[in-house]
Design a protein around this motif. Structure first.
Motif, PDB file in Angstrom:
ATOM      1  N   CYS A  47      -4.715  58.989  -3.396  1.00  0.00           N
ATOM      2  CA  CYS A  47      -5.538  58.876  -4.600  1.00  0.00           C
ATOM      3  C   CYS A  47      -4.604  58.595  -5.768  1.00  0.00           C
ATOM      4  CB  CYS A  47      -6.330  60.153  -4.841  1.00  0.00           C
ATOM      5  SG  CYS A  47      -7.426  60.067  -6.280  1.00  0.00           S
ATOM      6  N   GLY A  48      -5.033  57.768  -6.707  1.00  0.00           N
ATOM      7  CA  GLY A  48      -4.266  57.524  -7.917  1.00  0.00           C
ATOM      8  C   GLY A  48      -2.862  57.017  -7.685  1.00  0.00           C
ATOM      9  N   GLU A  72      -6.231  59.445 -15.307  1.00  0.00           N
ATOM     10  CA  GLU A  72      -7.279  59.186 -16.288  1.00  0.00           C
ATOM     11  C   GLU A  72      -8.452  60.124 -16.028  1.00  0.00           C
ATOM     12  OE1 GLU A  72     -10.163  55.622 -17.956  1.00  0.00           O
ATOM     13  OE2 GLU A  72      -8.795  55.185 -16.326  1.00  0.00           O
ATOM     14  N   PRO A  73      -8.844  60.933 -17.019  1.00  0.00           N
ATOM     15  CA  PRO A  73      -9.915  61.904 -16.805  1.00  0.00           C
ATOM     16  C   PRO A  73     -11.302  61.271 -16.816  1.00  0.00           C
ATOM     17  CG  PRO A  73      -9.123  62.073 -19.044  1.00  0.00           C
ATOM     18  CD  PRO A  73      -8.255  61.055 -18.349  1.00  0.00           C
ATOM     19  N   PRO A  82     -16.499  57.299 -17.906  1.00  0.00           N
ATOM     20  CA  PRO A  82     -16.639  58.158 -16.723  1.00  0.00           C
ATOM     21  C   PRO A  82     -15.798  57.610 -15.556  1.00  0.00           C
ATOM     22  CG  PRO A  82     -18.620  56.848 -17.027  1.00  0.00           C
ATOM     23  CD  PRO A  82     -17.704  56.533 -18.179  1.00  0.00           C
ATOM     24  N   SER A  83     -14.492  57.743 -15.670  1.00  0.00           N
ATOM     25  CA  SER A  83     -13.541  57.173 -14.715  1.00  0.00           C
ATOM     26  C   SER A  83     -13.616  57.858 -13.351  1.00  0.00           C
ATOM     27  CB  SER A  83     -12.129  57.314 -15.283  1.00  0.00           C
ATOM     28  OG  SER A  83     -11.192  56.781 -14.390  1.00  0.00           O
ATOM     29  N   LEU A  84     -13.755  57.066 -12.301  1.00  0.00           N
ATOM     30  CA  LEU A  84     -13.756  57.569 -10.928  1.00  0.00           C
ATOM     31  C   LEU A  84     -12.584  56.959 -10.172  1.00  0.00           C
ATOM     32  CD1 LEU A  84     -17.565  57.367 -10.073  1.00  0.00           C
ATOM     33  CD2 LEU A  84     -16.240  59.397 -10.711  1.00  0.00           C
ATOM     34  N   HIS A  85     -12.018  57.736  -9.254  1.00  0.00           N
ATOM     35  CA  HIS A  85     -10.845  57.319  -8.486  1.00  0.00           C
ATOM     36  C   HIS A  85     -11.165  57.354  -6.996  1.00  0.00           C
ATOM     37  CE1 HIS A  85      -8.392  57.741 -12.137  1.00  0.00           C
ATOM     38  NE2 HIS A  85      -9.186  58.768 -12.382  1.00  0.00           N
ATOM     39  N   ASP A  86     -10.704  56.328  -6.263  1.00  0.00           N
ATOM     40  CA  ASP A  86     -10.897  56.285  -4.811  1.00  0.00           C
ATOM     41  C   ASP A  86     -10.056  57.357  -4.127  1.00  0.00           C
ATOM     42  OD1 ASP A  86     -12.547  54.101  -5.126  1.00  0.00           O
ATOM     43  OD2 ASP A  86     -11.065  52.632  -4.467  1.00  0.00           O
ATOM     44  N   PHE A 103     -11.840  63.480 -12.350  1.00  0.00           N
ATOM     45  CA  PHE A 103     -11.045  64.662 -12.668  1.00  0.00           C
ATOM     46  C   PHE A 103     -11.450  65.128 -14.068  1.00  0.00           C
ATOM     47  CE2 PHE A 103      -8.728  62.423  -9.462  1.00  0.00           C
ATOM     48  CZ  PHE A 103      -8.237  63.435  -8.654  1.00  0.00           C
ATOM     49  N   ARG A 104     -11.963  66.365 -14.139  1.00  0.00           N
ATOM     50  CA  ARG A 104     -12.404  66.899 -15.410  1.00  0.00           C
ATOM     51  C   ARG A 104     -12.255  68.414 -15.423  1.00  0.00           C
ATOM     52  NH1 ARG A 104     -15.286  66.953 -11.339  1.00  0.00           N
ATOM     53  NH2 ARG A 104     -17.356  67.777 -11.172  1.00  0.00           N
TER      54      ARG A 104
END
Length: 127
Positions: A47-48, A72-73, A82-86, A103-104
């Motif tokens: 991830c990331g 990135e939150p 509303p950032s989403l990560h694979d 991530f929040r």
């Protein structure tokens, strides 16, 4: 349906899968993924832009944790992106997308007198 229907089962299935994503005060993310059953040889979590090998846990399953500095939150759409990560898992030469996550940090703000109700997302007041 007007033609035959087939049920296609995945070649691998993870049971008891859990995922936890959080953000600390310094905007570093922590991602933890675990599942029941034996660890496939060479299985990794990604991830990331970071990867971590899965380890056998005390319960006999597998787990891996990734520390993601400066990730990135996720923000509510009213306050940012509303950032989403694979989140992917790789084993035996194949990679599969597990999910996308944000991530929040969510906090309850009770105010100075302890009687208020407000939410803070990533340290910022929302309501």
């Amino acid at each position: 349906p007007w033609r035959p229907v087939s049920l296609i089962r995945p070649t691998a299935c993870l049971s008891g899968l859990t995922l936890s994503a959080s953000l600390d005060e310094s905007s570093d993310g922590l991602l933890t993924v675990s599942f029941a059953g034996p660890v496939p040889e060479g299985a990794t979590l990604a991830c990331g832009g970071r990867t971590q090998a899965f380890q056998t846990s005390q319960s006999g399953g597998a787990s891996a944790s990734l520390h993601l500095p400066g990730i990135e939150p996720w923000w509510p759409a009213t306050h940012g992106h509303p950032s989403l990560h694979d989140v992917t898992i790789s084993a035996t030469g194949r990679t599969a997308l597990l999910t996308r996550t944000g991530f929040r940090r969510v906090e309850l703000d009770r105010g100075e007198d302890g009687r208020d109700f407000a939410l803070r997302i990533n340290g910022k007041p929302i309501f």
